[in-house]
Design a protein around this motif. Sequence first.
Motif, PDB file in Angstrom:
ATOM      1  N   GLY A 452      38.791 -13.169   4.014  1.00 39.60           N
ATOM      2  CA  GLY A 452      39.426 -12.733   4.759  1.00 39.60           C
ATOM      3  C   GLY A 452      41.163 -14.021   4.388  1.00 39.60           C
ATOM      4  O   GLY A 452      42.127 -13.405   5.318  1.00 39.60           O
ATOM      5  N   GLN A 455      43.508 -11.874   2.619  1.00 39.07           N
ATOM      6  CA  GLN A 455      43.841 -10.721   3.304  1.00 39.07           C
ATOM      7  C   GLN A 455      45.007 -11.127   4.292  1.00 39.07           C
ATOM      8  O   GLN A 455      45.586 -10.249   4.355  1.00 39.07           O
ATOM      9  N   VAL A 456      44.767 -12.473   3.723  1.00 39.79           N
ATOM     10  CA  VAL A 456      46.225 -12.861   5.028  1.00 39.79           C
ATOM     11  C   VAL A 456      47.688 -12.649   3.982  1.00 39.79           C
ATOM     12  O   VAL A 456      46.801 -14.219   3.494  1.00 39.79           O
ATOM     13  N   LEU A 460      53.666 -14.565   5.572  1.00 40.70           N
ATOM     14  CA  LEU A 460      53.554 -15.041   7.095  1.00 40.70           C
ATOM     15  C   LEU A 460      53.265 -16.327   7.656  1.00 40.70           C
ATOM     16  O   LEU A 460      54.446 -17.314   8.438  1.00 40.70           O
ATOM     17  N   GLU A 461      52.668 -17.134   6.640  1.00 43.07           N
ATOM     18  CA  GLU A 461      52.297 -18.410   7.406  1.00 43.07           C
ATOM     19  C   GLU A 461      53.741 -19.344   6.428  1.00 43.07           C
ATOM     20  O   GLU A 461      54.166 -20.470   6.895  1.00 43.07           O
ATOM     21  N   ARG A 477      47.352 -21.222  14.707  1.00 42.77           N
ATOM     22  CA  ARG A 477      48.476 -20.311  15.110  1.00 42.77           C
ATOM     23  C   ARG A 477      48.124 -19.188  14.507  1.00 42.77           C
ATOM     24  O   ARG A 477      48.409 -18.101  14.665  1.00 42.77           O
ATOM     25  N   ILE A 478      48.081 -18.822  12.665  1.00 43.63           N
ATOM     26  CA  ILE A 478      48.187 -18.072  11.827  1.00 43.63           C
ATOM     27  C   ILE A 478      47.731 -17.438  11.159  1.00 43.63           C
ATOM     28  O   ILE A 478      47.141 -16.571  11.169  1.00 43.63           O
ATOM     29  N   THR A 479      46.783 -18.480   9.757  1.00 46.80           N
ATOM     30  CA  THR A 479      45.425 -18.100   9.334  1.00 46.80           C
ATOM     31  C   THR A 479      44.526 -18.615  10.042  1.00 46.80           C
ATOM     32  O   THR A 479      43.980 -17.126  10.120  1.00 46.80           O
ATOM     33  N   PRO A 481      43.661 -17.495  13.370  1.00 49.42           N
ATOM     34  CA  PRO A 481      42.927 -16.163  14.420  1.00 49.42           C
ATOM     35  C   PRO A 481      42.940 -15.210  13.433  1.00 49.42           C
ATOM     36  O   PRO A 481      41.991 -14.104  13.753  1.00 49.42           O
ATOM     37  N   LEU A 482      44.093 -14.765  11.639  1.00 46.61           N
ATOM     38  CA  LEU A 482      43.849 -13.822  11.176  1.00 46.61           C
ATOM     39  C   LEU A 482      41.944 -13.765  10.833  1.00 46.61           C
ATOM     40  O   LEU A 482      41.730 -12.817   9.813  1.00 46.61           O
ATOM     41  N   VAL A 483      41.520 -15.126   9.727  1.00 46.93           N
ATOM     42  CA  VAL A 483      40.392 -15.175   9.818  1.00 46.93           C
ATOM     43  C   VAL A 483      39.598 -15.244  10.350  1.00 46.93           C
ATOM     44  O   VAL A 483      38.235 -14.993   9.857  1.00 46.93           O
ATOM     45  N   SER A 486      36.631 -13.125   9.820  1.00 47.45           N
ATOM     46  CA  SER A 486      36.001 -12.928   9.004  1.00 47.45           C
ATOM     47  C   SER A 486      35.416 -14.053   8.637  1.00 47.45           C
ATOM     48  O   SER A 486      33.629 -14.459   8.573  1.00 47.45           O
TER      49      SER A 486
END
Length: 569
Positions: A452, A455-456, A460-461, A477-479, A481-483, A486
């Motif tokens: 996961g 894939q980020v 963005l970070e 707020r970023i990492t 939610p996207l991970v 997974s």
Amino acid sequence: MTFFQKRGTFLLALPVFAFLILFLVAPLILAVSSGFVHDGKPGFYWFGRVLSNPVRIREFLNAGWLAVITTALCALVAIPMALFQGRTRFAGQNLLGSLVLLPLILPPFVGALAMRRLLAPYGTFNLVLDKLGVLDLQTQLPPNWLGSGFAGVVILQVLHLFPIMYLNARASLANVDPAYIQAARNLGAGPLRTFFKITLPLMRPGLFAGGTIVFIWSFTDIGTPVMLEYDQLTAVTIFKELARGNFSGWTYCLVFVMLAVSVCLYLSGKFIFGRGNDAETSKASIAEETRKTGWAGTLVAWGLFGGVLVLAMLPHLGVILIACADQWDITILPASFTTSHLTHVFRSPATYRSIFNSMKYAGVSTAIDVVAGCLIAWLVVRAKVFGKTALDSLAVLPLAIPGIILAAGYVALTVKGSPFEAIGPTRNPFILLVIAYSIRRLPFITRGVSAGLQQVPESLEDAARNLGAGRFTTAMRITVPLVLPSLIAATVLTFSFAILEVSDSLILAQVQSDYPITKQIYKLATSTGGTNATNEAAALGVYGMLLLGSAMGISSLILGKRLGNVFRA
């Protein structure tokens, strides 16, 4: 990264290293060293006894042949299926790709219940042959298709483990740059030559990774051979000796032999045969080439997938039939059905307690894995902490270390007179089982979250931090939610596989009040309690299938092709 950030990252890594060394490395060292001590002195006395014992040598060779045959058959089944999925387009492709995972939802030692019923001398298979006129059970002795049990073990293991090889083959095929294949075809190579000269060599790392897992799993399996009463294997001998409380040097020397084989395979896959190359790991220069099959190709694909899946699901169907059978003597199918065995599971104190115990062990161990696995994945993928290669290797090492070897290490850690005797298998094994489950399933979380994170995009970070967000705010707020998808998939998978853990459960739970589901299934299936005990064991297996099937479905939907990374050493 500043000096203070590097120091903080390293301080975060220290507890993780300590956890892995204390509960993974130390038990292994203790188990191995116990095999090289005789009368209080170090030496090779027990090792010589093992090498000079023809029975032990024969058991080791049997285990090796069993693993080789199982791995080869898994490859023969999985590679053509992966090629159809990766290089063609046909009707129902996504459905069949999802159904391939179904065989993983039933541990093969539970499937052995059905195998004994289906392939027994007067079992379903012979009765069908008698009905078709191939056999005449009135005038001739029926064949015993299980034989000594070796063939039955191979069949069950292949039907259970081929999806692991398939997942790795599918992931490897997706990483092969189609430009190399097109170049070979443009130079006049036919499809077969292109496959053996280009595609297969580039798939080698993934195939060897999957083959390593399958080989080690088969080589060290204890549940399936025990259920089919095939005890001429090293792993079964170790299990029986530890269950009897025989903690002698020669038992631990056998543990060393199995550990040496497993580690050599793991290292070979990691640094020699499984090493990737530029062609495989680089980005594809052109889009993946797939061709739409005609009606004949579609029929072939459905015949291949359908035939394999029908065979693979026979043990599952057999377990369901046994769980629902009211009367099933010498008939092809049960003469009558009942739900009493399925409901009795929740009325019987022993079976109900085993379900509760498994939920408890798996829940606590999964929580530990989530914390440790997320931290390890972040340290390796994002922080790139010093020693990240060692940390990553230790975190996924349990995939290559058989459960029976780890269990033997924990037994050695808690023998009478040791500081940890109070949490031994015959005393209060809650802590021991939680630790064992955590270590065994840690790679699932680590690999799932790592996939996961990869894939980020780090951009963005970086953008969030450039706008004034701190590291914690950026992560939340970023990492995260996207991970999170997974992580959820890996957590569900971890919890479900922990509930159906076999090796640790059979060895480390020696008091009935502490039995998890798999130990209770084993006790019921091998008891002299008659047909009802077998029916109840199958009923527990049905609930296990429902749980693990749901977990595999959720994880497959979320992770897709990346699910293969979870089963990759």
